[in-house]
Design a protein around this motif. Structure first.
Motif: not given
Length: 191
Positions: A132-159
């Protein structure tokens, strides 16, 4: 009294511990997490199984030490790739590129082997925490991007990243994979 191979006993013990962790890492990469046993690691390090227990009270403790060694180099490389990159879309791009290049260099093999291993619950929890710590920079950037449902988007991007990493580890060309993933993200995230 056994001979020590360092100026002090503390230095000798630190060197022995490092040798055992290195031997455990080699065992992991060669034979998988299930092969990490005090006997196998001791043999690879040139020590008796009983000597391994002086440094690690259990196999789980030995695997935990390998986990603690596997993540910091990856995290350091990611931090360097993201250093000074301000815009969220550019950070996502840099994260993706660094992740896939590190994978192409073979630097994900240890973590990948651990992620798929049957591990004791406390070791699995620590592995999840480090991941989780390793992927947090990616999740944070997705949240800052302002896309709808950023947590889901970050999980899909992780996939998507996991699939790209698996493709590279399976022999896909790293440059082609990086370009393809970036093109997919540009279309979806507007980057």
């Amino acid at each position: 009294m056994p001979k020590i191979a360092a100026a002090t006993l503390a230095e000798h013990q630190a060197a022995q511990r490092r040798a055992l962790v290195a031997a455990a890492m080699e065992t992991l990469l060669a034979d998988g997490a299930a092969a990490i046993t005090p006997a196998a690691v001791g043999r690879r390090a040139g020590l008796a199984r009983s000597s391994v227990y002086q440094y690690f009270p259990s196999t789980a403790a030995l695997v935990a030490a390998v986990i603690e060694e596997a993540f910091p180099p990856w995290d350091t490389a990611l931090a360097a790739a993201l250093d000074g990159v301000e815009a969220p879309a550019a950070r996502i791009d840099a994260y993706v590129e660094a992740t896939l290049r590190l994978t192409a260099e073979g630097r994900h093999r240890a973590a990948g082997a651990l992620l798929n291993a049957d591990l004791p619950p406390e070791v699995r929890r620590r592995l999840a925490e480090l991941h989780r710590a390793t992927t947090e920079p990616l999740s944070r950037a997705v949240r800052e991007l302002g896309v709808p449902d950023p947590d889901l988007t970050a999980r899909l991007l992780g996939g998507l990243l996991s699939a790209a990493m698996a493709a590279i580890e399976g022999g896909a060309d790293a440059e082609v994979t990086v370009r393809r993933v970036k093109a997919m993200l540009a279309g979806e995230l507007g980057g």
